[in-house]
Design a protein around this motif. Sequence first.
Motif, PDB file in Angstrom:
ATOM      1  N   ALA A 121      45.788 -13.447  63.369  1.00 49.02           N
ATOM      2  CA  ALA A 121      46.942 -14.270  62.031  1.00 49.02           C
ATOM      3  C   ALA A 121      46.069 -14.562  60.994  1.00 49.02           C
ATOM      4  O   ALA A 121      46.201 -14.402  59.655  1.00 49.02           O
ATOM      5  N   LEU A 122      44.744 -15.099  61.636  1.00 43.40           N
ATOM      6  CA  LEU A 122      43.727 -15.699  60.125  1.00 43.40           C
ATOM      7  C   LEU A 122      43.329 -14.707  59.740  1.00 43.40           C
ATOM      8  O   LEU A 122      43.055 -14.524  58.568  1.00 43.40           O
ATOM      9  N   LEU A 123      42.872 -13.648  60.569  1.00 41.86           N
ATOM     10  CA  LEU A 123      42.298 -12.257  60.077  1.00 41.86           C
ATOM     11  C   LEU A 123      43.851 -10.847  58.877  1.00 41.86           C
ATOM     12  O   LEU A 123      43.021 -10.962  58.067  1.00 41.86           O
ATOM     13  N   VAL A 124      44.307 -11.296  59.416  1.00 43.53           N
ATOM     14  CA  VAL A 124      45.299 -10.789  58.680  1.00 43.53           C
ATOM     15  C   VAL A 124      45.468 -11.876  57.245  1.00 43.53           C
ATOM     16  O   VAL A 124      45.828 -10.533  56.395  1.00 43.53           O
ATOM     17  N   ASN A 125      45.190 -12.655  57.578  1.00 43.15           N
ATOM     18  CA  ASN A 125      46.501 -13.748  55.796  1.00 43.15           C
ATOM     19  C   ASN A 125      44.505 -13.767  54.817  1.00 43.15           C
ATOM     20  O   ASN A 125      44.942 -13.418  53.745  1.00 43.15           O
ATOM     21  N   LEU A 126      43.548 -13.282  55.791  1.00 44.99           N
ATOM     22  CA  LEU A 126      42.707 -13.237  54.761  1.00 44.99           C
ATOM     23  C   LEU A 126      42.404 -11.748  53.986  1.00 44.99           C
ATOM     24  O   LEU A 126      41.983 -12.432  52.791  1.00 44.99           O
ATOM     25  N   GLN A 127      42.265 -10.937  54.797  1.00 49.10           N
ATOM     26  CA  GLN A 127      42.325  -9.317  54.397  1.00 49.10           C
ATOM     27  C   GLN A 127      43.171  -9.420  53.283  1.00 49.10           C
ATOM     28  O   GLN A 127      43.418  -8.801  52.087  1.00 49.10           O
ATOM     29  N   ASN A 128      44.878  -9.963  53.863  1.00 51.66           N
ATOM     30  CA  ASN A 128      45.780 -10.306  52.361  1.00 51.66           C
ATOM     31  C   ASN A 128      45.210 -11.162  51.358  1.00 51.66           C
ATOM     32  O   ASN A 128      45.866 -10.282  49.957  1.00 51.66           O
ATOM     33  N   ARG A 129      44.596 -11.844  51.284  1.00 48.23           N
ATOM     34  CA  ARG A 129      44.394 -12.650  50.534  1.00 48.23           C
ATOM     35  C   ARG A 129      43.523 -11.413  49.169  1.00 48.23           C
ATOM     36  O   ARG A 129      43.442 -12.150  48.280  1.00 48.23           O
ATOM     37  N   GLU A 130      42.508 -11.209  50.073  1.00 49.12           N
ATOM     38  CA  GLU A 130      41.844 -10.079  49.494  1.00 49.12           C
ATOM     39  C   GLU A 130      41.984  -8.920  48.328  1.00 49.12           C
ATOM     40  O   GLU A 130      41.548  -9.019  47.307  1.00 49.12           O
ATOM     41  N   ARG A 131      42.857  -8.797  48.989  1.00 50.25           N
ATOM     42  CA  ARG A 131      44.229  -7.721  48.723  1.00 50.25           C
ATOM     43  C   ARG A 131      44.666  -8.224  46.926  1.00 50.25           C
ATOM     44  O   ARG A 131      45.519  -7.197  46.620  1.00 50.25           O
ATOM     45  N   MET A 132      45.193  -9.147  47.561  1.00 47.42           N
ATOM     46  CA  MET A 132      46.388 -10.050  46.419  1.00 47.42           C
ATOM     47  C   MET A 132      46.257 -10.396  45.284  1.00 47.42           C
ATOM     48  O   MET A 132      45.828 -10.124  44.466  1.00 47.42           O
ATOM     49  N   GLY A 133      44.164 -10.583  45.571  1.00 45.77           N
ATOM     50  CA  GLY A 133      43.397 -10.956  44.431  1.00 45.77           C
ATOM     51  C   GLY A 133      43.240 -10.225  43.283  1.00 45.77           C
ATOM     52  O   GLY A 133      44.337 -10.937  42.131  1.00 45.77           O
ATOM     53  N   PRO A 134      43.408  -8.670  42.658  1.00 44.10           N
ATOM     54  CA  PRO A 134      43.656  -8.225  41.803  1.00 44.10           C
ATOM     55  C   PRO A 134      45.230  -7.581  40.976  1.00 44.10           C
ATOM     56  O   PRO A 134      44.927  -8.223  39.781  1.00 44.10           O
ATOM     57  N   ILE A 135      45.977  -8.798  42.192  1.00 43.15           N
ATOM     58  CA  ILE A 135      47.624  -8.117  41.987  1.00 43.15           C
ATOM     59  C   ILE A 135      47.649  -9.809  41.457  1.00 43.15           C
ATOM     60  O   ILE A 135      48.364  -9.759  39.728  1.00 43.15           O
ATOM     61  N   LYS A 136      47.137 -10.994  41.349  1.00 43.20           N
ATOM     62  CA  LYS A 136      47.665 -12.261  40.420  1.00 43.20           C
ATOM     63  C   LYS A 136      46.396 -12.422  38.927  1.00 43.20           C
ATOM     64  O   LYS A 136      47.462 -13.236  38.602  1.00 43.20           O
ATOM     65  N   ASN A 137      45.661 -11.538  39.582  1.00 43.98           N
ATOM     66  CA  ASN A 137      44.899 -12.102  38.024  1.00 43.98           C
ATOM     67  C   ASN A 137      45.184 -10.702  37.217  1.00 43.98           C
ATOM     68  O   ASN A 137      45.570 -10.988  35.655  1.00 43.98           O
ATOM     69  N   ILE A 138      46.086 -10.084  37.536  1.00 44.32           N
ATOM     70  CA  ILE A 138      46.892  -9.621  36.274  1.00 44.32           C
ATOM     71  C   ILE A 138      48.251 -10.445  36.439  1.00 44.32           C
ATOM     72  O   ILE A 138      48.435 -10.222  34.651  1.00 44.32           O
ATOM     73  N   LEU A 139      49.355 -10.289  37.219  1.00 48.93           N
ATOM     74  CA  LEU A 139      49.776 -11.265  36.681  1.00 48.93           C
ATOM     75  C   LEU A 139      50.309 -12.943  36.977  1.00 48.93           C
ATOM     76  O   LEU A 139      51.197 -13.656  36.673  1.00 48.93           O
TER      77      LEU A 139
END
Length: 228
Positions: A132-150
């Motif tokens: 679960a920790l690994l999945v959320n760390l990867q998701n945090r990385e993938r969410m970075g560009p989206i949060k930078n935009i919106l």
Amino acid sequence: MRKLTEQELDQIKRAIAAKELTSAEILLEIYDHYISHLESFEESEFDPQLAELEGQWTSAHCKKLQYDLEKSISSSLRSTQWQVVKTYFTWPRFIFTITMVAFLSLLVNLLAFKTQIVLLFGLPLAYLAGFALLVNLQNRERMGPIKNILGKHVKKITSIFNAKLTLSIVFPLHFYNLFLNLPRLFGWTDMIPESTLNLLSVGFCFLMVLHSLSIYEAWKIKSKTALV
């Protein structure tokens, strides 16, 4: 096709934020659609075209899309995991399943009950927590560009896929609490025969291991097509 100005991009982001959505998947889809549509028009047509898009992508419509996506992802994850689980009862994986059950049955007869809890439940739970920790760390990385935009306009952005996957990963915690706390709550600990406890240990541990393996494989399959 022209490049939109910063003021126009900001106007688009504010319009999308007003829909009060939280799904990164839906937000990204709407944003990309707005951009690709508006880039094909001249600057003088920006406001009318944006208004037309807003009429098509109403808040109610977008929230329905988000709700439908939540249901679709939940159903798809369950279906994929179940398909994986069934493979453990077909050749040649069935050999692994039988071997695992035999090993667990032998192990519980050699270990004290408290040691069984640590090994048979502690290890799978530690694996699931790490996963679960690994999945959320990867998701945090993938969410970075989206949060930078919106992120400046949309306060809360989450991935529906990640949320549903995490919920599925930690689901066995409920079984763990049930197995440990319910007998203590009703004073059944001393009433249950040791052979029954051993059988329950084997059963619960087998389900947890099967869940751990299958949810990992389901994640590998579904993450290849997940938007976020």
